[in-house]
Write an enzyme that holds these catalytic residues in place. Structure first.
Site, mmCIF file in Angstrom:
data_model
loop_
_atom_site.group_PDB
_atom_site.id
_atom_site.type_symbol
_atom_site.label_atom_id
_atom_site.label_comp_id
_atom_site.label_asym_id
_atom_site.label_seq_id
_atom_site.Cartn_x
_atom_site.Cartn_y
_atom_site.Cartn_z
ATOM 1 C CB CYS A 109 11.600 40.594 65.461
ATOM 2 S SG CYS A 109 11.705 41.803 66.771
ATOM 3 C CG HIS A 127 8.690 44.897 65.906
ATOM 4 N ND1 HIS A 127 7.418 45.184 66.350
ATOM 5 C CD2 HIS A 127 9.385 44.542 67.023
ATOM 6 C CE1 HIS A 127 7.352 45.004 67.648
ATOM 7 N NE2 HIS A 127 8.536 44.634 68.095
ATOM 8 C CG HIS A 129 9.043 48.575 70.663
ATOM 9 N ND1 HIS A 129 9.706 48.130 71.778
ATOM 10 C CD2 HIS A 129 8.817 47.466 69.909
ATOM 11 C CE1 HIS A 129 9.875 46.824 71.710
ATOM 12 N NE2 HIS A 129 9.348 46.387 70.569
ATOM 13 C CD GLU A 154 -6.445 62.132 50.219
ATOM 14 O OE1 GLU A 154 -7.674 62.086 50.367
ATOM 15 O OE2 GLU A 154 -5.880 62.039 49.108
ATOM 16 C CG HIS A 211 5.350 44.479 71.825
ATOM 17 N ND1 HIS A 211 5.736 43.166 72.002
ATOM 18 C CD2 HIS A 211 6.363 45.036 71.127
ATOM 19 C CE1 HIS A 211 6.908 42.960 71.454
ATOM 20 N NE2 HIS A 211 7.315 44.088 70.908
HETATM 21 C C1 LIG Z 1 13.381 46.420 74.902
HETATM 22 S S1 LIG Z 1 13.126 45.519 73.488
HETATM 23 C C2 LIG Z 1 12.453 43.933 73.911
HETATM 24 C C3 LIG Z 1 12.406 42.991 72.747
HETATM 25 C C4 LIG Z 1 11.532 43.501 71.644
HETATM 26 O O1 LIG Z 1 10.335 43.723 71.844
HETATM 27 C C5 LIG Z 1 12.055 43.836 70.337
HETATM 28 O O2 LIG Z 1 11.317 44.250 69.475
HETATM 29 C C6 LIG Z 1 13.508 43.740 69.997
HETATM 30 O O3 LIG Z 1 13.954 42.475 69.930
HETATM 31 P P1 LIG Z 1 15.440 42.197 69.408
HETATM 32 O O4 LIG Z 1 15.675 40.762 69.756
HETATM 33 O O5 LIG Z 1 15.444 42.464 67.918
HETATM 34 O O6 LIG Z 1 16.376 43.137 70.117
HETATM 35 ZN ZN LIG Z 2 9.221 44.337 70.023
#
Ligand SMILES: CSCCC(=O)C(=O)COP(=O)(O)O
Ligand SMILES: [Zn+2]
Length: 260
Positions: A109, A127, A129, A154, A211
């Site tokens: 990332c 970031h 998921h 709100e 994602h």
């Molecule tokens: C199963 S996580 C796949 C990679 C990804 O989407 C992520 O956000 C994590 O990447 P990192 O290189 O920080 O482990």
């Molecule tokens: Zn990711």
């Protein structure tokens, strides 16, 4: 809190600059990234090594390693990069780290976090998921849409008005979050994230289809509260969709009459 800085790129230093990640201050970025990620894991935001967070303090950027359990990280696992040294680097893809933990690779990332720091002067980028973020992108995919829009809720007040603008959005404002398509490799998202930032200069977040989401803020507090507000709104939106309720309504602003 001002961490010490050598101001020198890694190849000019004689050690690994371990002092850059050693501090008793819980607010030091090298301590804060592991403690934040441990909290985010309990929310399902950084499950199974996915997701993460990065903090900028002045010129220094603190980053997690790739592919590690983000909730178990230690300060000694953290990378440190100088933005100034990076700007002088001939290759955008080659990174200049002041401090690298010996056994890891830096987070995939990294270029996306750097986009938030360099293009928006952010102090922190998160970031996730999160299921809710992914579900919202799936609902939008069915609608053929590349934008999440919601108003008259709100929690929208939890967002800043935009880059270099003071104040927060109001209850009647429409929050708009762009969606970019996922790519096979996280790094390849960078150009699309940057495009979305250019097209939506006031956004503090970009959804990534199937994602997750990238959320940033001027500092850790703002990035965290905006990320929490957004996750709240994504969950609400999924549940509203299940109930057949619209995300956009035309409730007109009213002038409140207060009877004391
Ligand atoms: C199963 S996580 C796949 C990679 C990804 O989407 C992520 O956000 C994590 O990447 P990192 O290189 O920080 O482990
Ligand atoms: Zn990711």
């Amino acid at each position: 809190m001002t961490p010490p800085t050598t101001g020198l790129p890694a190849e000019n230093t004689t050690d690994n600059n371990d002092h850059l990640v050693q501090s008793d201050d819980p607010e030091h970025p090298a301590n804060l990234i592991p403690s934040l990620c441990a909290k985010f894991w309990t929310l399902g935001w950084v499950t199974g090594t996915g997701g993460g967070a990065s903090i900028r303090d002045g010129d220094l950027v603190y980053l997690a390693p790739s592919g590690v359990q983000k909730e178990l990280m230690k300060p000694s696992d953290i990378y440190v990069l100088s933005l100034a040294a990076q700007a002088q680097s001939l290759s955008r893809r080659q990174r200049v780290y002041l401090r690298s933990p010996p056994v890891y690779k830096p987070s995939q990332c990294t270029p996306l976090f750097l986009a938030a720091f360099t293009k928006r002067n952010a102090g922190c980028c998160i970031h996730t998921h999160s299921h809710w973020a992914v579900l919202v992108t799936l609902i939008l995919e069915q609608q053929g849409s590349k934008e999440f829009r919601i108003n008259n809720i709100e929690q929208i007040k939890g967002f800043g008005k935009g880059f270099q603008k003071s104040g927060n959005l109001g209850y009647h404002d429409t929050l708009v979050i762009p969606v970019i398509e996922n790519t096979a490799h996280e790094e390849d998202l960078t150009e699309f994230l940057e495009e979305a930032m250019d097209k939506y200069p006031d956004t503090y977040a970009v959804l990534v289809r199937r994602h997750g989401v990238y959320v940033w803020g001027d500092n850790v507090h703002k990035a965290k509260t905006q990320c929490e507000s957004l996750d709240y709104l994504f969950q609400l939106a999924v549940e509203m969709k299940q109930l057949g309720l619209p995300w956009i309504t035309d409730i007109e602003p009213t002038i409140p009459t207060r009877k004391d």
